[in-house]
Scaffold this motif. Sequence first.
Motif, short mmCIF file in Angstrom:
data_model
loop_
_atom_site.label_atom_id
_atom_site.label_comp_id
_atom_site.label_asym_id
_atom_site.label_seq_id
_atom_site.Cartn_x
_atom_site.Cartn_y
_atom_site.Cartn_z
N ARG A 1 0.82 -1.21 0.00
CA ARG A 1 0.00 0.00 0.00
C ARG A 1 0.86 1.26 0.00
O ARG A 1 0.41 2.31 -0.47
N VAL A 2 2.07 1.18 0.57
CA VAL A 2 2.89 2.39 0.68
C VAL A 2 3.74 2.65 -0.55
O VAL A 2 4.21 3.77 -0.77
N CYS A 3 3.98 1.62 -1.35
CA CYS A 3 4.79 1.79 -2.55
C CYS A 3 4.57 0.63 -3.50
O CYS A 3 3.98 -0.39 -3.13
N ASP A 4 5.06 0.78 -4.70
CA ASP A 4 4.99 -0.28 -5.69
C ASP A 4 6.34 -1.00 -5.76
O ASP A 4 7.30 -0.63 -5.08
N GLY A 5 6.39 -2.00 -6.65
CA GLY A 5 7.59 -2.81 -6.75
C GLY A 5 8.82 -2.04 -7.18
O GLY A 5 9.94 -2.40 -6.81
N GLY A 6 8.63 -0.96 -7.95
CA GLY A 6 9.78 -0.18 -8.41
C GLY A 6 10.53 0.46 -7.25
O GLY A 6 11.77 0.43 -7.20
N THR A 7 9.77 1.02 -6.30
CA THR A 7 10.40 1.62 -5.13
C THR A 7 11.08 0.57 -4.26
O THR A 7 12.21 0.75 -3.81
N ALA A 8 10.38 -0.55 -4.03
CA ALA A 8 10.95 -1.62 -3.22
C ALA A 8 12.22 -2.17 -3.88
O ALA A 8 13.23 -2.40 -3.20
N GLY A 9 12.17 -2.37 -5.20
CA GLY A 9 13.34 -2.87 -5.91
C GLY A 9 14.49 -1.88 -5.86
O GLY A 9 15.66 -2.28 -5.72
N GLY A 10 14.19 -0.58 -5.98
CA GLY A 10 15.23 0.44 -5.90
C GLY A 10 15.90 0.46 -4.55
O GLY A 10 17.13 0.60 -4.45
N PHE A 11 15.10 0.32 -3.48
CA PHE A 11 15.66 0.28 -2.13
C PHE A 11 16.58 -0.92 -1.98
O PHE A 11 17.73 -0.80 -1.51
N LEU A 12 16.11 -2.10 -2.38
CA LEU A 12 16.89 -3.32 -2.19
C LEU A 12 18.16 -3.30 -3.05
O LEU A 12 19.23 -3.76 -2.61
N ARG A 13 18.05 -2.75 -4.24
CA ARG A 13 19.22 -2.68 -5.11
C ARG A 13 20.28 -1.76 -4.52
O ARG A 13 21.48 -2.04 -4.59
N TYR A 14 19.86 -0.65 -3.94
CA TYR A 14 20.81 0.27 -3.31
C TYR A 14 21.51 -0.41 -2.13
O TYR A 14 22.72 -0.27 -1.94
N VAL A 15 20.75 -1.15 -1.34
CA VAL A 15 21.35 -1.88 -0.21
C VAL A 15 22.38 -2.88 -0.73
O VAL A 15 23.50 -2.98 -0.19
N ALA A 16 22.03 -3.62 -1.78
CA ALA A 16 22.96 -4.60 -2.34
C ALA A 16 24.22 -3.92 -2.89
O ALA A 16 25.34 -4.43 -2.72
N ASP A 17 24.04 -2.76 -3.53
CA ASP A 17 25.21 -2.04 -4.06
C ASP A 17 26.15 -1.61 -2.95
O ASP A 17 27.38 -1.68 -3.09
N CYS A 18 25.58 -1.17 -1.82
CA CYS A 18 26.42 -0.75 -0.69
C CYS A 18 27.12 -1.94 -0.06
O CYS A 18 28.26 -1.81 0.43
N VAL A 19 26.45 -3.10 -0.04
CA VAL A 19 27.08 -4.30 0.49
C VAL A 19 28.25 -4.72 -0.40
O VAL A 19 29.32 -5.09 0.08
N GLU A 20 28.05 -4.63 -1.71
CA GLU A 20 29.09 -5.05 -2.65
C GLU A 20 30.22 -4.02 -2.77
O GLU A 20 31.39 -4.38 -2.95
N GLN A 21 29.86 -2.73 -2.66
CA GLN A 21 30.84 -1.66 -2.77
C GLN A 21 30.59 -0.65 -1.65
O GLN A 21 29.89 0.35 -1.84
N PRO A 22 31.13 -0.89 -0.47
CA PRO A 22 30.88 0.00 0.68
C PRO A 22 31.23 1.45 0.40
O PRO A 22 30.70 2.36 1.07
N ALA A 23 32.08 1.72 -0.59
CA ALA A 23 32.44 3.11 -0.91
C ALA A 23 31.23 3.90 -1.37
O ALA A 23 31.23 5.15 -1.28
N VAL A 24 30.18 3.21 -1.84
CA VAL A 24 28.96 3.90 -2.26
C VAL A 24 28.38 4.70 -1.10
O VAL A 24 27.75 5.76 -1.29
N LEU A 25 28.59 4.21 0.13
CA LEU A 25 28.08 4.91 1.31
C LEU A 25 28.70 6.28 1.51
O LEU A 25 28.13 7.12 2.18
N LEU A 26 29.89 6.50 0.95
CA LEU A 26 30.56 7.78 1.14
C LEU A 26 29.71 8.95 0.63
O LEU A 26 29.85 10.08 1.10
N ARG A 27 28.83 8.65 -0.31
CA ARG A 27 27.96 9.73 -0.84
C ARG A 27 27.00 10.26 0.23
O ARG A 27 26.53 11.41 0.14
N THR A 28 26.68 9.44 1.22
CA THR A 28 25.69 9.84 2.21
C THR A 28 26.31 10.11 3.58
O THR A 28 25.58 10.36 4.54
N LEU A 29 27.61 10.02 3.73
CA LEU A 29 28.25 10.24 5.03
C LEU A 29 28.58 11.72 5.24
O LEU A 29 28.81 12.44 4.26
#
Length: 479
Positions: free
Chosen positions: A451-479
């Motif tokens: 109800r709060v979002c569609d699959g595109g938003t959920a997929g985008g969230f999960l993909r970002y998490v996976a990218d940070c797990v695979e490349q922790p340097a991605v987190l530097l953008r938000t630190l």
Amino acid sequence: MAQVLEFKLPDLGEGLTEAEIVRWLVEVGDVVVVDQPVVEVETAKAMVEVPCPYGGVVTARFGAEGTELPVGAPLLTVAVGETADGRPAGDPAGADTAGSDGASGRKPAAEGSGNVLVGYGTSHAPARRRRVRSTGLAVNGRPRTPEPARATRPADTPQGTPDPQSGGGKAPADGPVPVISPLVRRLARQNGLDLRELTGSGPDGLILRADVEYALRAAASQDRTDTAATAAAPVPTATPAPAASSGSTPSVTRVPLKGIRGAVADKLSRSRTEIPDATCWVDADATELMRTRAAMNAAGGPKISVLALLARICTAALARHPELNASVDTGTREIVRYADVHLGFAAQTERGLVVPVVRDAHARDAESLTAEFARLTEAARAGTLTPAQLTGGTFTLNNYGVFGVDGSTPIINHPEAAMLGVGRIVPKPWVHEGELAVRQVVQLSLTFDHRVCDGGTAGGFLRYVADCVEQPAVLLRTL
């Protein structure tokens, strides 16, 4: 003149209507001071030490350890004030003149704190705890017992079996029904049970949940007996089956859904009933994340946990996808989005699964998150979490990898809108830079409220998490 005051189980907050006595901290005859913890109880959320608002001598306790009491039921009575000869209540030399007019409504000689849980603000000087020689105040040289309406029900009388000596009875047709708990009223109403027909087994005839459940079981048993008798009447008598031996073991075991287990069951059922959830998942190469953690810990200072790094990734992902840091108000048909992230995390304890909440997780670094996870986990295992530490979460992180499993489709922690699940991190064959290699692989899953979002938003969230797990340097953008 000493007065005997009754201390009742207080409202422990969060809508809780009952608690189970785990351990008495005082005995009859002990001298207590204002706000001294007198009993440890277990609610559906946590273990709580309940302080007494009166100072004096404990003259009676109500309920054995393991007894479940509704809010408002008597816990103990305390004699406060001074005896006729000026001695404090409980002093053996002056106990024979103590009165029992605490129920008269007169102002007690020793004021209570007015708040039995927090913010007492009292200034009474602490008194030395001591035991008097008798089991209670004496009247004319004989030990005084509590009022018959309460004292004659033994502390170990099983709940659900009305005690004819308890002083209780059926409510008069035109009088009030002796029920305190809204839960008891709702249970009776849902099953068409007239509370006026019940005899309460609680103090002063108070009707407990166990009384209602006992009546419902008795009615169901009677219905089954009547149905069986009706069905068996026209059938010729058959050869009876061999009776089970008196020493046979029952084939089933019934475990009451109460306390933590009952609360979890209710919450999960509500989540499944109200939330249209969906789950998506992805495998990720966590090799670089594990190397980053090893480098952090090698640099000195407090050790950083994997859970803390995953939590930091979660809060960064929620900043990009705030739709998932939300809940749904079904009454107003509105989605409620939260600016702050209060991160819950699943913790398995001997008392069952609990979800402590890390406040303002978005404002914490990896060291702070590690320390807070450790503190709350220790409190969870010790059973000392407060209701406030178990409520108010906006998103949950569930590390089920500690159980040695790769994946799961968890039930959302109602009323939140999403949960990130993390499986075990194990060596697996993985294509890395175009070649097959052994890498540290983890499965990530996101269960979300559709109800709060569609699959595109959920997929985008999960993909970002996976990218940070695979490349922790991605987190530097938000630190």
